[in-house]
Design a protein around this motif. Structure first.
Motif, PDB file in Angstrom:
ATOM      1  N   SER A 116     -73.997  -8.260  59.139  1.00  0.00           N
ATOM      2  CA  SER A 116     -74.113  -7.670  57.800  1.00  0.00           C
ATOM      3  C   SER A 116     -72.756  -7.580  57.118  1.00  0.00           C
ATOM      4  O   SER A 116     -72.622  -7.888  55.933  1.00  0.00           O
ATOM      5  N   LEU A 117     -71.747  -7.170  57.869  1.00  0.00           N
ATOM      6  CA  LEU A 117     -70.403  -7.088  57.306  1.00  0.00           C
ATOM      7  C   LEU A 117     -69.903  -8.466  56.868  1.00  0.00           C
ATOM      8  O   LEU A 117     -69.271  -8.603  55.814  1.00  0.00           O
ATOM      9  N   THR A 118     -70.246  -9.497  57.613  1.00  0.00           N
ATOM     10  CA  THR A 118     -69.789 -10.844  57.288  1.00  0.00           C
ATOM     11  C   THR A 118     -70.426 -11.357  56.005  1.00  0.00           C
ATOM     12  O   THR A 118     -69.735 -11.918  55.157  1.00  0.00           O
ATOM     13  N   TRP A 119     -71.745 -11.188  55.839  1.00  0.00           N
ATOM     14  CA  TRP A 119     -72.335 -11.698  54.595  1.00  0.00           C
ATOM     15  C   TRP A 119     -71.878 -10.887  53.397  1.00  0.00           C
ATOM     16  O   TRP A 119     -71.760 -11.417  52.288  1.00  0.00           O
ATOM     17  N   ILE A 120     -71.578  -9.605  53.586  1.00  0.00           N
ATOM     18  CA  ILE A 120     -71.021  -8.805  52.491  1.00  0.00           C
ATOM     19  C   ILE A 120     -69.629  -9.312  52.126  1.00  0.00           C
ATOM     20  O   ILE A 120     -69.290  -9.465  50.945  1.00  0.00           O
ATOM     21  N   LEU A 121     -68.810  -9.615  53.129  1.00  0.00           N
ATOM     22  CA  LEU A 121     -67.474 -10.155  52.869  1.00  0.00           C
ATOM     23  C   LEU A 121     -67.528 -11.535  52.225  1.00  0.00           C
ATOM     24  O   LEU A 121     -66.673 -11.872  51.395  1.00  0.00           O
ATOM     25  N   ILE A 122     -68.523 -12.335  52.599  1.00  0.00           N
ATOM     26  CA  ILE A 122     -68.700 -13.643  51.957  1.00  0.00           C
ATOM     27  C   ILE A 122     -68.967 -13.465  50.467  1.00  0.00           C
ATOM     28  O   ILE A 122     -68.380 -14.158  49.629  1.00  0.00           O
ATOM     29  N   LEU A 123     -69.836 -12.518  50.119  1.00  0.00           N
ATOM     30  CA  LEU A 123     -70.119 -12.287  48.697  1.00  0.00           C
ATOM     31  C   LEU A 123     -68.920 -11.676  47.973  1.00  0.00           C
ATOM     32  O   LEU A 123     -68.661 -12.004  46.815  1.00  0.00           O
ATOM     33  N   PHE A 124     -68.166 -10.799  48.653  1.00  0.00           N
ATOM     34  CA  PHE A 124     -66.946 -10.277  48.037  1.00  0.00           C
ATOM     35  C   PHE A 124     -65.955 -11.400  47.754  1.00  0.00           C
ATOM     36  O   PHE A 124     -65.328 -11.442  46.692  1.00  0.00           O
ATOM     37  N   PHE A 125     -65.796 -12.325  48.688  1.00  0.00           N
ATOM     38  CA  PHE A 125     -64.887 -13.446  48.472  1.00  0.00           C
ATOM     39  C   PHE A 125     -65.391 -14.359  47.360  1.00  0.00           C
ATOM     40  O   PHE A 125     -64.608 -14.851  46.548  1.00  0.00           O
ATOM     41  N   HIS A 126     -66.701 -14.582  47.332  1.00  0.00           N
ATOM     42  CA  HIS A 126     -67.325 -15.371  46.265  1.00  0.00           C
ATOM     43  C   HIS A 126     -66.927 -14.809  44.899  1.00  0.00           C
ATOM     44  O   HIS A 126     -66.504 -15.545  44.010  1.00  0.00           O
ATOM     45  N   PHE A 127     -67.070 -13.504  44.740  1.00  0.00           N
ATOM     46  CA  PHE A 127     -66.770 -12.897  43.444  1.00  0.00           C
ATOM     47  C   PHE A 127     -65.276 -12.744  43.196  1.00  0.00           C
ATOM     48  O   PHE A 127     -64.857 -12.665  42.048  1.00  0.00           O
ATOM     49  N   PHE A 128     -64.468 -12.711  44.244  1.00  0.00           N
ATOM     50  CA  PHE A 128     -63.025 -12.698  44.028  1.00  0.00           C
ATOM     51  C   PHE A 128     -62.569 -14.014  43.409  1.00  0.00           C
ATOM     52  O   PHE A 128     -61.786 -14.020  42.450  1.00  0.00           O
ATOM     53  N   VAL A 129     -63.062 -15.126  43.942  1.00  0.00           N
ATOM     54  CA  VAL A 129     -62.704 -16.430  43.372  1.00  0.00           C
ATOM     55  C   VAL A 129     -63.222 -16.535  41.944  1.00  0.00           C
ATOM     56  O   VAL A 129     -62.511 -16.991  41.037  1.00  0.00           O
TER      57      VAL A 129
END
Length: 163
Positions: A100-113
């Motif tokens: 769960s933490l990993t997919w949340i971090l993936i979406l955070f990185f998505h929106f950071f870019v």
């Protein structure tokens, strides 16, 4: 049958994105339902399908929406497909919390870019507003993904895939 389900889900999410994202907008922060779909597809079908579908879906979104920066949507959806496919590969070694933490971090990185390119003027002039836009955009989409977890959990997808 699998391709029909993929096309129907893609069209449904595309219509949802075009029709509802503006009405669900809060202070110019809109949810990104397409990012959730690409993440789910890369978890179900693997990294290669996630990358290819992310690029093609991003190109389709860019051409159908009023994209300001050419290639931004294909770039961020391709990154999401790649990282989600990496979560698919490493899912057997992760417990549910780290998944769960990993997919949340993936979406955070998505929106950071996304925010780094979309709001680059805020990055130069007012970093506090930039971080607020980034966090608001990411949390808004993650909240929709969190609600979707109750209906179609990511860990269930990964467990069914490994059986």
């Amino acid at each position: 049958m699998r391709w029909i389900n993929i096309i129907i889900s893609a069209l449904a999410v595309w219509f949802l994105q075009l029709l509802l994202s503006d009405s669900l907008s809060i202070n110019s922060v809109r949810p990104d339902f397409c990012a959730i779909l690409i993440l789910y597809w890369s978890l179900i079908y693997g990294r290669t399908f996630g990358i290819c579908s992310g690029f093609s879906f991003g190109l389709f979104i860019y051409l159908s929406d009023s994209g300001i920066f050419f290639g931004l949507s294909p770039l961020i959806y391709t990154i999401t497909g790649y990282l989600g496919g990496g979560l698919n590969i490493n899912s057997a070694r992760l417990n549910p919390f780290y998944t769960s933490l990993t997919w949340i971090l993936i979406l955070f990185f998505h929106f950071f870019v996304y925010c780094l390119i979309q709001y680059q003027d805020l990055w130069e002039f007012n970093k506090r507003i930039f971080w607020g836009k980034w966090f608001g955009t990411a949390i808004y989409t993650i909240s929709f993904a969190g609600v979707l977890q109750f209906v179609y959990p990511i860990k269930g997808i990964l467990n069914a895939k490994s059986r």
